[in-house]
Write a protein that holds these residues in place. Structure first.
Motif, PDB file in Angstrom:
ATOM      1  N   UNK A  67       0.903  -1.217  -0.069  1.00 10.31           N
ATOM      2  CA  UNK A  67      -0.032   0.081  -0.083  1.00 10.31           C
ATOM      3  C   UNK A  67       0.885   1.077  -0.099  1.00 10.31           C
ATOM      4  N   UNK A  68       0.459   2.447  -0.801  1.00 10.10           N
ATOM      5  CA  UNK A  68       0.977   3.542  -0.892  1.00 10.10           C
ATOM      6  C   UNK A  68       0.133   4.785  -0.423  1.00 10.10           C
ATOM      7  N   UNK A  69       0.662   5.616   0.267  1.00 10.65           N
ATOM      8  CA  UNK A  69      -0.207   7.009   0.590  1.00 10.65           C
ATOM      9  C   UNK A  69       0.220   7.687  -0.622  1.00 10.65           C
ATOM     10  N   UNK A  70      -1.035   8.119  -1.469  1.00 10.02           N
ATOM     11  CA  UNK A  70      -0.701   9.040  -2.374  1.00 10.02           C
ATOM     12  C   UNK A  70      -0.429  10.378  -2.205  1.00 10.02           C
ATOM     13  N   UNK A  71      -0.514  10.915  -1.005  1.00 15.27           N
ATOM     14  CA  UNK A  71      -0.150  12.317  -0.677  1.00 15.27           C
ATOM     15  C   UNK A  71       1.192  12.477  -0.260  1.00 15.27           C
ATOM     16  N   UNK A  72       1.668  11.378   0.524  1.00 17.13           N
ATOM     17  CA  UNK A  72       3.109  11.411   1.077  1.00 17.13           C
ATOM     18  C   UNK A  72       4.083  10.244   0.429  1.00 17.13           C
ATOM     19  N   UNK A  73       3.527   9.401  -0.075  1.00 16.86           N
ATOM     20  CA  UNK A  73       4.386   8.386  -0.654  1.00 16.86           C
ATOM     21  C   UNK A  73       4.916   7.224   0.197  1.00 16.86           C
ATOM     22  N   UNK A  74       4.490   7.503   1.597  1.00 15.48           N
ATOM     23  CA  UNK A  74       4.634   6.408   2.619  1.00 15.48           C
ATOM     24  C   UNK A  74       4.040   5.054   2.081  1.00 15.48           C
ATOM     25  N   UNK A  86      -4.033   5.147   6.754  1.00 13.51           N
ATOM     26  CA  UNK A  86      -5.042   4.129   6.083  1.00 13.51           C
ATOM     27  C   UNK A  86      -5.914   3.305   7.031  1.00 13.51           C
ATOM     28  N   UNK A  87      -5.493   3.597   8.460  1.00 10.05           N
ATOM     29  CA  UNK A  87      -6.120   2.729   9.345  1.00 10.05           C
ATOM     30  C   UNK A  87      -7.737   2.788   9.364  1.00 10.05           C
ATOM     31  N   UNK A  88      -8.310   4.063   9.093  1.00  3.16           N
ATOM     32  CA  UNK A  88      -9.677   4.323   8.980  1.00  3.16           C
ATOM     33  C   UNK A  88     -10.480   4.070   7.819  1.00  3.16           C
ATOM     34  N   UNK A  89      -9.554   3.635   6.538  1.00  2.26           N
ATOM     35  CA  UNK A  89     -10.158   3.465   5.272  1.00  2.26           C
ATOM     36  C   UNK A  89     -11.124   2.049   5.137  1.00  2.26           C
ATOM     37  N   UNK A  90     -12.176   2.377   4.737  1.00  2.00           N
ATOM     38  CA  UNK A  90     -13.063   1.100   4.610  1.00  2.00           C
ATOM     39  C   UNK A  90     -12.615   0.240   3.584  1.00  2.00           C
ATOM     40  N   UNK A  91     -12.249   0.889   2.265  1.00  5.96           N
ATOM     41  CA  UNK A  91     -11.727   0.082   1.382  1.00  5.96           C
ATOM     42  C   UNK A  91     -10.549   0.411   1.251  1.00  5.96           C
ATOM     43  N   UNK A  92      -9.367  -0.474   1.140  1.00  2.98           N
ATOM     44  CA  UNK A  92      -7.942  -0.113   1.111  1.00  2.98           C
ATOM     45  C   UNK A  92      -7.482  -0.467  -0.295  1.00  2.98           C
ATOM     46  N   UNK A  93      -8.355  -0.930  -1.362  1.00  4.28           N
ATOM     47  CA  UNK A  93      -7.961  -1.172  -2.588  1.00  4.28           C
ATOM     48  C   UNK A  93      -7.481   0.021  -3.271  1.00  4.28           C
ATOM     49  N   UNK A  94      -8.068   1.155  -2.880  1.00  4.12           N
ATOM     50  CA  UNK A  94      -7.555   2.553  -3.613  1.00  4.12           C
ATOM     51  C   UNK A  94      -6.147   2.875  -3.205  1.00  4.12           C
ATOM     52  N   UNK A  95      -5.486   2.242  -2.157  1.00  2.00           N
ATOM     53  CA  UNK A  95      -4.029   2.367  -1.897  1.00  2.00           C
ATOM     54  C   UNK A  95      -2.946   1.616  -2.154  1.00  2.00           C
ATOM     55  N   UNK A  96      -3.776   0.301  -3.004  1.00  2.00           N
ATOM     56  CA  UNK A  96      -2.670  -0.617  -3.330  1.00  2.00           C
ATOM     57  C   UNK A  96      -1.613  -0.342  -4.448  1.00  2.00           C
ATOM     58  N   UNK A  97      -0.549  -0.632  -4.260  1.00  2.00           N
ATOM     59  CA  UNK A  97       0.638  -0.410  -5.277  1.00  2.00           C
ATOM     60  C   UNK A  97       0.400  -1.102  -6.291  1.00  2.00           C
ATOM     61  N   UNK A  98       0.446  -0.678  -7.384  1.00  2.00           N
ATOM     62  CA  UNK A  98       0.439  -1.419  -8.957  1.00  2.00           C
ATOM     63  C   UNK A  98      -0.787  -1.738  -9.317  1.00  2.00           C
ATOM     64  N   UNK A  99      -1.782  -1.216  -8.596  1.00  2.00           N
ATOM     65  CA  UNK A  99      -3.308  -1.361  -9.216  1.00  2.00           C
ATOM     66  C   UNK A  99      -3.732  -0.252  -9.858  1.00  2.00           C
TER      67      UNK A  99
END
Length: 110
Positions: A67-74, A86-99
């Motif tokens: 997973x990657x944070x789009x704002x900071x790159x973490x 990412x801890x409060x995200x209901x759907x973590x798919x949007x943070x997946x790397x390579x997706x």
């Protein structure tokens, strides 16, 4: 036969003599070692080996980031405690790397 107190006194006297002899020889031996190190160009690694008494640190072969944070790159591997971004995200798919999820988020911010 000597008594316990007499033997104890002899032992203390011998320990004092041994300490004095060690102190007297210490400087001579140290000077010899320093001269040989200078003459032959020894390094600390040559003398003590690679570890030099301490264990070497090995790189952790941790899990790759998922997973990657789009704002900071973490990044986060998905293991252990979830980071705050990412801890409060209901759907973590949007943070997946390579997706498509992470790429779409980057495009929206531009």
């Amino acid at each position: 036969m000597a008594t316990y107190k007499e033997l104890k006194a002899q032992m203390a006297e011998l320990e004092a003599q041994a300490a004095m002899a060690r102190a007297a020889e210490f400087q001579e031996v140290l000077a010899e070692i320093r001269a040989k190190v200078a003459d032959y160009g020894f390094t600390e690694q040559d003398i003590f080996g690679r570890a030099s008494g301490r264990p070497t640190k090995r790189a952790k072969s941790g899990a790759p980031a998922r997973y990657r944070d789009p704002k900071t790159g973490a990044t986060w591997s998905g293991r252990g405690r979830a980071p705050s971004w990412i801890k409060d995200a209901k759907n973590r798919d949007r943070f997946l790397i390579g997706s498509q999820g992470c790429a779409l988020e980057d495009e929206r911010e531009v």
